[in-house]
Design an enzyme around this catalytic site. Structure first.
Site, PDB file in Angstrom:
ATOM      1  N   GLU A   1       0.841  -1.184   0.000  1.00 35.02           N
ATOM      2  CA  GLU A   1       0.000   0.000   0.000  1.00 35.02           C
ATOM      3  C   GLU A   1       0.881   1.240   0.000  1.00 35.02           C
ATOM      4  OE1 GLU A   1      -2.109  -0.392   3.614  1.00 35.02           O
ATOM      5  OE2 GLU A   1      -2.775   1.676   3.654  1.00 35.02           O
TER       6      GLU A   1
ATOM      7  N   ASP B   1      -7.269   1.857   7.369  1.00 36.42           N
ATOM      8  CA  ASP B   1      -7.109   2.000   5.921  1.00 36.42           C
ATOM      9  C   ASP B   1      -6.571   0.720   5.307  1.00 36.42           C
ATOM     10  OD1 ASP B   1      -8.097   4.479   5.641  1.00 36.42           O
ATOM     11  OD2 ASP B   1      -6.146   5.520   5.630  1.00 36.42           O
TER      12      ASP B   1
END
Ligand code: 0RA
Length: 718
Positions: free
Chosen positions: A462, A539
């Site tokens: 990510e 997230d």
């Protein structure tokens, strides 16, 4: 009561509708005692977990419901009593109590104490032939420490009680009555069930559904377990109040559809409904009762609820097949006849005509055959013809009679069809244009040097910063890194063409080498381990869910063949002197700290605040890698108090980017140390449900899911 007990008898004169049968005890057939039930309860009620426990109520309730469906009872009450007891009351004819001529036992006693006993009344009205295995009162009795049957048959009241399935005495007349009906009270055996606590919500949901399926019958649920007691000044006496819920739906499944569509923008204001007896079998000698209610809403998804004898057939079956083929056919016929689609146009597909559809199909039949994994699929072939036939005539009539509703529905499904055709064309172009040309690997990808897929691994990380650390940390020979930026597209809602316009997803698909959809080829997979490596925060969890959704929807084979993994980076690094440990969750952290505390001779006390005060400042530290200090400021804030062990430092990793390459290699990449979680499709259906909730367009279930699971979310990044 004997509903589910009996092997059905051959009938001379079959009559499906409510029918008054005169019954007597001689019709009961006796097969065996109750030992088998206690030996293998699962065989009779499915399980001894919460589902099995609640099944006991359904069994008793179904008997009363049968009496209601036969037209004899109007009211059923289910009461939850203290001491885990349940009482089911109906105002039907009352279980017969007359003695069996040969067996010299009361019919009531036979019903309560023998397995697979049944009477001729079984062949009368349709039965809920309930539950999983078609068992009844005797099974409930066998699995209860205590049971009581009270029968009101004008002018007498009869009672018999049982302990673990055995009568404690004969059926006795205990008084006079002006009513008829049956009252069964039982207490489940705690030595059989994992728990004997009944859940009100489960009961309300099941009985609400049953009420919708049986119009005009009143079902009351009372929770008498912890009554509210208070003194009323006005009435000058002690009042006891219980929670009670009443379900009564005049409209039956029409009310059900209305309830399901509550708050939605509806297409056809008038709900289509049909309810009819349909002759079945070669000579029409058998009958089924078929009911369908449907309404379209402004949605992309569809809801099809199918029932056979009030049993929710979640795996579908013949009735739903018959319904679907008729729906498609009738809407196409109508659309052509009325110029909604032109001669040269394609037919509306089944998928098209189900977009935005809410339908309840409920059929009642004799000897339903259930198949499938959970016996929740209707296998009776006649059911297909029956539903199809009745729909063919009734639904086309309805369209003719309701031209405005017909127009709204047609416009909706034609739009669905156009959208599907456009999506198909777009995706063909995308695929043809070589959007997924495997030759040009994305620039973002840091590939590995090995060309042997079986030893190659792809880490999906990510963001660029994590990408940077991982590139520095990896084994370049076998480990490739693909950084994704930000949130990838929510694939649940997107169609393939749209999805492939996302660069993130295109990069991933090209890197994997398999292509997608019709072009998918697992043998081209370039890495046999695909490892999702996201941060241990909210997230990160979101991106992981998005990726899982995408794999589940578009690359299920990759999951099935065991190629998909989730990396487990550590949450903390704990250091003491020259030793350090990585821990992966808070529980592990606690365990380790406890151990270190013991070693250091620091005893845990309830009131650690005072302890802190007496400790030298600086003995302990909690330092997030971003450098911000969360150590005690001296004003006794209860900050991470439990970590205060002399000489121990705790580092919490908020993201992968915060680890240096050595740490990342040591903890997460190195095959010798790392922890990988293999993603399985075993619970794919469960996963799918959660994906639907989290990703689908329905907002309410998502909100509800998040609300109920919010407390389970670990490591909230705040
Ligand atoms: C068979 C025959 C008759 C009533 C019932 C069964 C019956 C069973 C249960 C179980 C729970 N509630 C019930 N209510 C009725 C009728 C016999 C007659 O009077 O003809």
């Amino acid at each position: 009561m004997a509903t589910k007990l009996a092997k059905k008898q051959p009938q001379k004169e079959p009559k499906p509708g409510p029918e008054k049968v005169s019954y007597s005890a001689k019709d009961i057939q006796v097969l065996e005692g109750l030992e088998p039930v206690r030996k293998r309860p699962g065989m009779y009620i499915g399980s001894t977990g919460p589902e099995g426990l609640h099944h006991l109520i359904w069994e008793v309730f179904d008997n009363s419901l049968d009496e209601a469906m036969a037209g004899y009872a109007k009211n059923i009450e289910v009461a939850l009593l203290p001491d885990n007891q349940v009482r089911v009351t109906d105002d039907g004819r009352g279980i017969p109590t007359d003695p069996h001529p040969k067996l010299k036992k009361s019919a009531l006693e036979l019903a309560a104490t023998t397995l697979h006993a049944g009477g001729k009344f079984d062949s009368g009205a349709y039965k809920v032939s309930g539950g999983l295995h078609g068992v009844g009162l005797s099974v409930v009795n066998a699995l209860s420490t205590w049971m009581r049957a009270e029968v009101h048959r004008k002018p007498d009241v009869f009672v018999q009680e049982y302990k673990i399935g055995k009568p404690t005495g004969a059926v006795k007349k205990v008084g006079k009555t002006s009513k008829t009906g049956t009252i069964i009270t039982f207490r489940p055996d705690a030595s059989i069930f994992a728990s004997t606590d009944f859940d009100l919500t489960t009961i309300l949901n099941h009985l609400r559904q049953q009420a919708y399926l049986t119009k005009g019958i009143k079902i009351v649920i009372r929770d008498e377990r912890s009554p509210l007691k208070y003194f009323s000044k006005r009435q000058n006496k002690e009042i006891t109040e219980n929670l009670s819920h009443t379900f009564y739906f005049e409209g039956g499944i029409v009310s059900y559809v209305d309830f399901l569509n509550h708050g939605q923008e509806v297409k056809n204001k008038n709900i289509f409904y049909v309810g009819k007896d349909v002759p079945t079998g070669a000579t029409g000698q058998n009958k089924m009762f078929v009911e369908v209610a449907l309404q379209y809403i402004e949605e992309l998804t569809s809801r099809e609820l199918a029932f056979a004898n009030n049993i929710h057939t979640i795996e579908g079956g013949m009735h739903i097949t018959g319904f679907r083929s008729s729906l498609t056919r009738i809407l196409n016929d109508y659309a052509r006849k009325n110029g909604f689609i032109k001669e040269k146009d394609d037919n509306l597909s089944g998928e098209d005509v189900r977009e935005g559809l809410t339908v309840v199909v409920s059929i009642k039949l004799k000897d339903p055959q259930f198949e499938g994994q959970t016996k929740a699929k209707l296998g009776t072939p006649d059911a297909r013809t029956a539903v199809e036939t009745i729909m063919n005539t009734e639904f086309s009539d309805w369209l003719e009679r309701n031209p405005n509703d017909a127009r709204s529905v047609l416009e909706k499904v034609i739009l669905a069809s156009k959208a599907r055709l456009a999506a198909k064309a777009a995706r063909e172009t995308v695929l043809r244009k070589g959007a997924l040309d495997g030759m040009t690997l994305p620039g973002k990808l840091a590939d590995c040097s090995s060309k042997d897929a079986s030893e190659s691994e792809l880490f999906i990380v990510e963001g660029d910063s994590a990408g940077g650390s991982s590139k520095g940390a990896r084994d370049r020979r076998t480990q490739a890194i693909l950084p994704l930026r930000g949130k990838i597209l929510n694939v649940e809602k997107a169609r393939l063409d749209k999805m492939l316009t996302s660069e993130q997803i295109r990069n991933l698909v090209i890197a994997m080498g398999t292509a997608i959809a019709e072009e998918f080829d697992l043998s081209q997979l370039r890495y046999h381990k695909i490892i999702i490596m996201t941060d241990a925060d909210v997230d990160g969890a979101h991106i992981r869910t998005l990726l899982l959704t995408m794999f589940y929807r578009y690359f299920p084979q990759i999951i099935e063949k065991g190629h998909l993994y989730i990396a487990q980076p550590p949450l903390y690094k704990i250091q003491k002197g020259s030793h350090h440990w990585y821990v992966y969750n808070d529980k592990e952290k606690e365990k380790l700290l406890e151990q270190l505390r013991k070693e250091a001779g620091v005893k845990e006390t309830k009131n650690q605040k005072t302890k802190i005060k007496s400790q030298k400042k600086g003995d302990w530290e909690v330092t997030p890698v971003d450098g911000s200090s969360v150590e005690s400021t001296g004003n006794d804030q209860p900050v991470e108090i439990e970590e205060k062990v002399s000489g121990v430092s705790i580092q919490r990793y908020k993201g992968l980017g915060e680890m240096n390459p050595e740490q990342l290699w040591e903890t997460t990449l190195n095959p010798a140390n790392r922890v990988l979680f293999q993603v399985g499709i075993g619970n794919a259906q469960e996963a799918d449900k959660i994906f639907d909730i989290l990703m689908g367009s329905e907002v309410m279930p998502r909100r509800k899911f998040i609300q109920t699971h919010a407390k389970d979310v670990q490591n909230l990044d705040i």
